[in-house]
Scaffold this motif. Structure first.
Motif, PDB file in Angstrom:
ATOM      1  N   PRO A 102     -16.396   4.784  81.722  1.00 29.34           N
ATOM      2  CA  PRO A 102     -15.645   3.875  82.271  1.00 29.34           C
ATOM      3  C   PRO A 102     -14.241   3.977  81.529  1.00 29.34           C
ATOM      4  O   PRO A 102     -13.677   5.064  80.956  1.00 29.34           O
ATOM      5  N   LYS A 103     -13.375   3.183  82.141  1.00 29.48           N
ATOM      6  CA  LYS A 103     -11.799   3.174  81.565  1.00 29.48           C
ATOM      7  C   LYS A 103     -12.032   2.086  80.189  1.00 29.48           C
ATOM      8  O   LYS A 103     -12.760   1.113  80.571  1.00 29.48           O
ATOM      9  N   THR A 104     -11.137   2.382  79.303  1.00 27.36           N
ATOM     10  CA  THR A 104     -11.259   1.684  77.903  1.00 27.36           C
ATOM     11  C   THR A 104     -10.215   1.390  77.478  1.00 27.36           C
ATOM     12  O   THR A 104      -9.118   2.235  77.703  1.00 27.36           O
ATOM     13  N   HIS A 105      -9.921   0.528  76.442  1.00 31.52           N
ATOM     14  CA  HIS A 105      -8.615   0.436  75.646  1.00 31.52           C
ATOM     15  C   HIS A 105      -8.568   1.471  74.756  1.00 31.52           C
ATOM     16  O   HIS A 105      -9.595   2.220  74.338  1.00 31.52           O
TER      17      HIS A 105
ATOM     18  N   THR B   2      -4.536  -1.532  85.104  1.00 35.60           N
ATOM     19  CA  THR B   2      -4.186  -2.630  84.491  1.00 35.60           C
ATOM     20  C   THR B   2      -5.432  -3.423  84.483  1.00 35.60           C
ATOM     21  O   THR B   2      -6.159  -3.572  85.320  1.00 35.60           O
ATOM     22  N   ALA B   3      -5.451  -4.394  83.213  1.00 34.45           N
ATOM     23  CA  ALA B   3      -6.524  -5.339  83.224  1.00 34.45           C
ATOM     24  C   ALA B   3      -6.351  -6.256  82.322  1.00 34.45           C
ATOM     25  O   ALA B   3      -5.487  -6.335  81.629  1.00 34.45           O
ATOM     26  N   SER B   4      -6.909  -7.392  82.115  1.00 37.87           N
ATOM     27  CA  SER B   4      -6.712  -8.482  81.356  1.00 37.87           C
ATOM     28  C   SER B   4      -7.163  -7.969  80.054  1.00 37.87           C
ATOM     29  O   SER B   4      -7.950  -7.399  79.672  1.00 37.87           O
ATOM     30  N   GLY B   5      -6.197  -8.472  79.274  1.00 34.74           N
ATOM     31  CA  GLY B   5      -6.356  -8.041  77.798  1.00 34.74           C
ATOM     32  C   GLY B   5      -5.543  -6.538  77.388  1.00 34.74           C
ATOM     33  O   GLY B   5      -5.526  -5.998  76.362  1.00 34.74           O
ATOM     34  N   GLY B   6      -4.815  -6.220  78.400  1.00 26.67           N
ATOM     35  CA  GLY B   6      -3.965  -4.884  78.182  1.00 26.67           C
ATOM     36  C   GLY B   6      -4.424  -3.826  79.060  1.00 26.67           C
ATOM     37  O   GLY B   6      -5.597  -3.936  79.935  1.00 26.67           O
TER      38      GLY B   6
END
Length: 384
Positions: free
Chosen positions: A154-157, A122-126
């Motif tokens: 990294p984790k990405t969208h 979970t992160a800001s922006g989705g």
């Protein structure tokens, strides 16, 4: 000269049918081959939701992943178990979800399995996601002692290009294939992250001392090779012990590579296809300092799954390389010599999206179909 056949297959559970398979294809890197082979193809199991990977247990049962996040055990007669309990939560969007599965080389004594999956955060922006690999002990229909041994950084969208095939080398180390996550393709040229790389770790997640970047402070020590797009096929050559992979190109340029330690395979600076936007890509690999693929397809076939055949049921195919295709909807058989592809035959043409291909303990070839109600197909020689 064998006549080229076209056929449509209407799959019904446990239906047995005989196919006369003829290859007819011109590749940019090997000559075509036209060979007729009679095989039986049977539906072993059906009703699997977008199955992605499979591995055979010693008792002949099959571990099968469903992309939605379920792990199943399929009996030799096709019965499908209830979902295995305690599977980690997955990011099940687009190409993400529960992906590959592999047995520990010492499974008989430790009952350890490995699963790769898109792991959410979970992160800001989705929601963010990246490929992760977990190790666990399989006890009946449960996973116990679940431990994440690798996380792509990294984790990405986005829900594209997780890679995710698992392959154990003869030395016991584990190869993990990754993707460029779609919108982060430029990072495949940056070994300070895991984007677009092949990973080599020990089964416990630690890094082998002889990895190529282990002493480079500007690179991730787990990286074996980089400059890859999305690797959905991996297999160990049965004679050399080398890792072979294939990876998706954009509009064309699907590649087969034999990744060497520390080498750069060019994506997105070099490819034998073009971007989806139709912007051209330089196809000069070596001229730019990159490794050339040993084989490629243009137009794209969208390869997935990879098998070196070593069984006895198809003696004429022993040593051949088999690859499933998604866009192509066929099974590819390649004859090889050392590190060269000599010829290609296309089997089961115009049938169904094939996500994975594995060899069973009896020498049959098993295929996973990529469908909402996916199937396990079993291919054996036709009765004469």
């Amino acid at each position: 000269m064998f006549q080229q056949l076209s056929f449509k297959i209407r799959f019904q559970p446990y239906m047995l049918f005989v196919l006369l398979i003829c290859g007819s294809f011109f590749s940019s890197t090997a000559h075509a081959q036209r060979i007729a082979t009679q095989v039986d193809v049977r539906i072993l199991a059906s009703g699997l939701q977008h199955p992605w990977g499979m591995a055979f247990l010693p008792d002949g049962k099959i571990l099968v992943t469903e992309r939605v996040g379920r792990l199943r055990i399929v009996a030799p007669d096709g019965r499908i178990s209830a979902p295995v309990k305690n599977v980690p939560a997955v990011y099940s969007e687009k190409q993400g979800g529960l992906l590959d599965v592999a047995l520990d080389p010492n499974y008989d004594s430790n009952q350890l399995i490995y699963i790769s999956y898109a792991e959410p955060a979970t992160a800001s922006g989705g929601t963010l996601a990246s490929t992760a690999v977990a190790r666990a002990k399989l006890v009946d229909n449960n996973l116990t002692n679940v431990k994440v041994i690798f996380r792509q950084d990294p984790k990405t969208h986005g829900g594209q290009h997780f890679g995710s095939r698992l392959a154990f080398a003869p030395d016991g180390n584990l190869f993990i294939t990754l993707g460029d996550r779609g919108s982060h393709m430029e990072e495949a040229q940056n070994p300070s992250n895991h984007i677009g790389t092949i990973i080599r770790i020990r089964p416990d997640g630690t890094t082998p001392d002889d990895n190529p970047f282990v002493k480079d402070s500007k690179a991730k020590p787990e990286i074996w090779s980089y400059g890859h797009r999305s690797v959905q096929g991996a297999a160990i050559h049965p004679e050399t012990g080398e890792l072979w992979i294939h990876e998706h190109g954009p509009r064309g340029g699907d590649e087969i590579n034999i990744p060497k330690p520390g080498k750069n395979y060019g994506w997105p600076e070099a490819n034998y296809g073009v971007h989806y936007s139709m912007i051209p890509i330089k196809d000069e690999h070596a001229e730019q300092g990159f490794e050339e693929p040993i084989y490629y397809w243009t137009p794209s076939v969208a390869p997935s799954g990879m098998l070196f055949y070593t069984g006895g049921l198809f003696p004429g195919w022993r040593g051949n390389l088999f690859i499933g295709t998604l866009a192509g909807q066929h099974l590819i058989r390649l004859t090889i010599s050392n590190d060269k592809v000599l010829s290609e035959e296309r089997l089961l043409q115009n049938t169904v999206r094939l996500r994975d291909v594995e060899q069973g303990p009896e020498g049959a070839i098993y295929l996973l179909t990529d469908e909402e109600a996916g199937k396990i197909l079993k291919m054996t020689p036709a009765a004469q």
